[in-house]
Design an enzyme around this catalytic site. Structure first.
Site, PDB file in Angstrom:
ATOM      1  N   LYS A  66      -1.143   9.509  -3.451  1.00 31.21           N
ATOM      2  CA  LYS A  66      -2.345   8.755  -3.841  1.00 31.21           C
ATOM      3  C   LYS A  66      -3.540   9.013  -2.912  1.00 31.21           C
ATOM      4  CE  LYS A  66      -0.170   4.942  -6.321  1.00 31.21           C
ATOM      5  NZ  LYS A  66       0.015   3.494  -6.426  1.00 31.21           N
ATOM      6  N   ASP A 103      -4.266   0.045 -10.299  1.00 29.23           N
ATOM      7  CA  ASP A 103      -3.166  -0.867  -9.917  1.00 29.23           C
ATOM      8  C   ASP A 103      -3.642  -2.323  -9.865  1.00 29.23           C
ATOM      9  OD1 ASP A 103      -1.222   1.098  -9.683  1.00 29.23           O
ATOM     10  OD2 ASP A 103      -1.609   1.449  -7.564  1.00 29.23           O
ATOM     11  N   GLY A 127       1.930  -8.280   3.031  1.00 36.02           N
ATOM     12  CA  GLY A 127       1.881  -6.819   3.134  1.00 36.02           C
ATOM     13  C   GLY A 127       0.445  -6.350   3.308  1.00 36.02           C
ATOM     14  N   GLY A 130      -0.742   0.392   1.102  1.00 39.77           N
ATOM     15  CA  GLY A 130      -1.611   0.934   0.060  1.00 39.77           C
ATOM     16  C   GLY A 130      -1.715   0.048  -1.167  1.00 39.77           C
ATOM     17  N   ARG A 152       3.715  -7.853   8.596  1.00 40.83           N
ATOM     18  CA  ARG A 152       4.589  -7.683   9.770  1.00 40.83           C
ATOM     19  C   ARG A 152       3.756  -7.201  10.959  1.00 40.83           C
ATOM     20  NH1 ARG A 152       9.387  -3.558   8.677  1.00 40.83           N
ATOM     21  NH2 ARG A 152       7.613  -2.157   8.481  1.00 40.83           N
ATOM     22  N   TYR A 216      10.095  -4.492  -9.071  1.00 37.46           N
ATOM     23  CA  TYR A 216      10.814  -4.976 -10.249  1.00 37.46           C
ATOM     24  C   TYR A 216      12.172  -4.310 -10.294  1.00 37.46           C
ATOM     25  CZ  TYR A 216       9.113  -0.509 -11.788  1.00 37.46           C
ATOM     26  OH  TYR A 216       8.834   0.829 -11.830  1.00 37.46           O
TER      27      TYR A 216
HETATM   28  P1  NDP Z   1       3.309   0.997   1.974  1.00 43.13           P
HETATM   29  O1  NDP Z   1       4.370   1.824   2.605  1.00 43.13           O
HETATM   30  O2  NDP Z   1       1.903   1.488   1.972  1.00 43.13           O
HETATM   31  O3  NDP Z   1       3.291  -0.448   2.719  1.00 43.13           O
HETATM   32  C1  NDP Z   1       4.468  -1.128   2.973  1.00 43.13           C
HETATM   33  C2  NDP Z   1       4.151  -2.564   3.423  1.00 43.13           C
HETATM   34  O4  NDP Z   1       5.388  -3.301   3.469  1.00 43.13           O
HETATM   35  C3  NDP Z   1       3.540  -2.654   4.820  1.00 43.13           C
HETATM   36  O5  NDP Z   1       2.654  -3.748   4.842  1.00 43.13           O
HETATM   37  C4  NDP Z   1       4.786  -2.914   5.697  1.00 43.13           C
HETATM   38  O6  NDP Z   1       4.477  -3.611   6.901  1.00 43.13           O
HETATM   39  C5  NDP Z   1       5.580  -3.821   4.787  1.00 43.13           C
HETATM   40  N1  NDP Z   1       7.021  -3.818   5.064  1.00 43.13           N
HETATM   41  C6  NDP Z   1       7.894  -2.787   4.923  1.00 43.13           C
HETATM   42  N2  NDP Z   1       9.159  -3.189   5.206  1.00 43.13           N
HETATM   43  C7  NDP Z   1       9.076  -4.499   5.544  1.00 43.13           C
HETATM   44  C8  NDP Z   1      10.042  -5.465   5.953  1.00 43.13           C
HETATM   45  N3  NDP Z   1      11.342  -5.155   6.062  1.00 43.13           N
HETATM   46  N4  NDP Z   1       9.620  -6.740   6.199  1.00 43.13           N
HETATM   47  C9  NDP Z   1       8.308  -7.056   6.083  1.00 43.13           C
HETATM   48  N5  NDP Z   1       7.351  -6.180   5.723  1.00 43.13           N
HETATM   49  C10 NDP Z   1       7.730  -4.903   5.442  1.00 43.13           C
HETATM   50  O7  NDP Z   1       3.844   0.673   0.512  1.00 43.13           O
HETATM   51  P2  NDP Z   1       2.958   0.323  -0.793  1.00 43.13           P
HETATM   52  O8  NDP Z   1       1.884  -0.601  -0.361  1.00 43.13           O
HETATM   53  O9  NDP Z   1       2.582   1.579  -1.497  1.00 43.13           O
HETATM   54  O10 NDP Z   1       4.017  -0.424  -1.752  1.00 43.13           O
HETATM   55  C11 NDP Z   1       4.465  -1.764  -1.501  1.00 43.13           C
HETATM   56  C12 NDP Z   1       5.338  -2.262  -2.656  1.00 43.13           C
HETATM   57  O11 NDP Z   1       4.578  -2.383  -3.847  1.00 43.13           O
HETATM   58  C13 NDP Z   1       6.510  -1.342  -3.006  1.00 43.13           C
HETATM   59  O12 NDP Z   1       7.650  -2.175  -3.230  1.00 43.13           O
HETATM   60  C14 NDP Z   1       6.086  -0.671  -4.291  1.00 43.13           C
HETATM   61  O13 NDP Z   1       7.214  -0.340  -5.099  1.00 43.13           O
HETATM   62  C15 NDP Z   1       5.267  -1.793  -4.933  1.00 43.13           C
HETATM   63  N6  NDP Z   1       4.265  -1.279  -5.912  1.00 43.13           N
HETATM   64  C16 NDP Z   1       4.387  -1.688  -7.220  1.00 43.13           C
HETATM   65  C17 NDP Z   1       3.469  -1.257  -8.182  1.00 43.13           C
HETATM   66  C18 NDP Z   1       3.639  -1.709  -9.603  1.00 43.13           C
HETATM   67  O14 NDP Z   1       2.954  -1.163 -10.480  1.00 43.13           O
HETATM   68  N7  NDP Z   1       4.462  -2.691  -9.902  1.00 43.13           N
HETATM   69  C19 NDP Z   1       2.347  -0.363  -7.829  1.00 43.13           C
HETATM   70  C20 NDP Z   1       2.300  -0.016  -6.428  1.00 43.13           C
HETATM   71  C21 NDP Z   1       3.248  -0.461  -5.519  1.00 43.13           C
HETATM   72  P3  NDP Z   1       3.962  -2.836   8.246  1.00 43.13           P
HETATM   73  O15 NDP Z   1       2.503  -2.590   8.025  1.00 43.13           O
HETATM   74  O16 NDP Z   1       4.227  -3.785   9.337  1.00 43.13           O
HETATM   75  O17 NDP Z   1       4.772  -1.564   8.315  1.00 43.13           O
END
Ligand code: NDP
Length: 276
Positions: A66, A103, A127, A130, A152, A216
């Site tokens: 992306k 999105d 969170g 992205g 986090r 999901y």
């Molecule tokens: P990124 O990798 O960019 O960000 C991940 C985020 O999750 C960060 O804020 C990270 O925190 C946090 N995180 C990861 N593991 C943990 C944990 N164990 N406990 C707490 N916080 C955690 O991912 P994306 O933003 O791209 O995606 C996030 C979610 O959104 C995914 O599950 C993805 O599948 C879903 N999604 C769904 C879409 C849809 O159409 N339904 C579209 C886009 C995404 P830190 O900054 O501290 O690392």
């Protein structure tokens, strides 16, 4: 020649986008072909150019491309600029590539369809990756009373909030400082992927609150189970997925497909999937 579209991802075999867009095309009587393409990790831009040279009209982009998609665009919509990421590529009539991100519109559309009130609501977003960056602008456009981002890594949430502060009442911080109650809590972390729950305090939900997980699956995520036990109405991210696809389809074809029947078919397919 049939108009060609695709989704780019790595891996992309799991993508539901070909099924969603084929259903939209059938529903709206649009003649198009939509496939899934997996570019090499270092070869996304070249793969897009080759697709365009072969008559490609547009594409969806998913992880991990992306940001690279954002960089290759000749023109960007304001919301894509803010998000710093592109999930929809459009080949314009002049041959240039325009990028957009749908999105956030997909999420807000799903919340509206589910009757979740956003105007005047207290919203918590978990969170700061992205996906969350992409949904803040459309959420703030609904004029919530306040929007707090908890992550986090607290500094990332604070920086994200600062980037969007001109659009509304938005703050950021860590999980330890979290205090409710909220009308709507959206989980945009990837913790659900690993079956983990972010460290959330009690008292996060008002009576009648909603909980949304961008993830999901066949079963509710651990976050949605936790929220359900605390009385919140729960919604998973399948509607966001179909909603963002509908917005992309609209950008390419100028026709808005009906999300509901396609969502229903996908939901039935998920539930019929064998346990792994
Ligand atoms: P990124 O990798 O960019 O960000 C991940 C985020 O999750 C960060 O804020 C990270 O925190 C946090 N995180 C990861 N593991 C943990 C944990 N164990 N406990 C707490 N916080 C955690 O991912 P994306 O933003 O791209 O995606 C996030 C979610 O959104 C995914 O599950 C993805 O599948 C879903 N999604 C769904 C879409 C849809 O159409 N339904 C579209 C886009 C995404 P830190 O900054 O501290 O690392």
């Amino acid at each position: 020649m049939t108009d060609r579209y695709c989704v780019f991802g790595h891996p992309v075999g799991h993508s539901k986008s070909p099924a969603i867009h084929s259903a939209f095309a059938e529903q709206t009587d649009e003649a198009l072909e939509y496939t899934a393409i997996e570019p090499p990790l270092e070869g996304f831009s070249a793969t897009w150019r080759a697709f365009v040279d072969a008559g490609g009209r547009g594409a969806n982009v998913t992880a991990p491309f992306k940001e690279e998609a954002y960089r290759l665009c000749d023109a960007l919509t304001p919301r894509a600029k803010r998000a710093g990421a592109v999930n929809t590529l459009i080949r314009q009539a002049d041959g240039l590539t325009r990028g957009d991100t749908t999105d956030g519109a997909g999420l807000v559309g799903d919340l509206r369809r589910r009757g979740v009130r956003l105007a005047g609501a207290r919203i918590l977003v978990l969170g700061a990756g992205g996906a969350v960056r992409g949904v803040l602008e459309p959420l703030l456009a609904e004029a919530p009373a306040c929007l707090h981002v908890a992550n986090r890594t607290a500094a990332k949430a604070e920086a994200l909030a600062a980037d969007f502060a001109d659009l509304g009442e938005v703050t950021g911080g860590g999980f330890e400082a979290l205090e409710g109650p909220y009308d709507l809590v959206i989980n945009g972390t990837s913790a659900s992927l690993g079956g983990e729950l972010p460290p959330l305090p009690e008292g996060l939900f008002v009576a009648g609150a909603s909980a949304y997980d961008m993830m999901y699956g066949a079963e509710p995520t651990v976050f949605l189970r936790w929220a359900d036990e605390r009385g919140a109405a729960t919604i998973d991210g399948l509607g966001m997925l179909v909603g963002q696809a509908a917005e992309s389809f609209m950008l390419w074809r100028g026709v808005r497909p009906d999300v509901a029947p396609v969502l229903e078919t996908l939901r039935r397919g998920l539930q019929a999937m064998p346990e792994t």
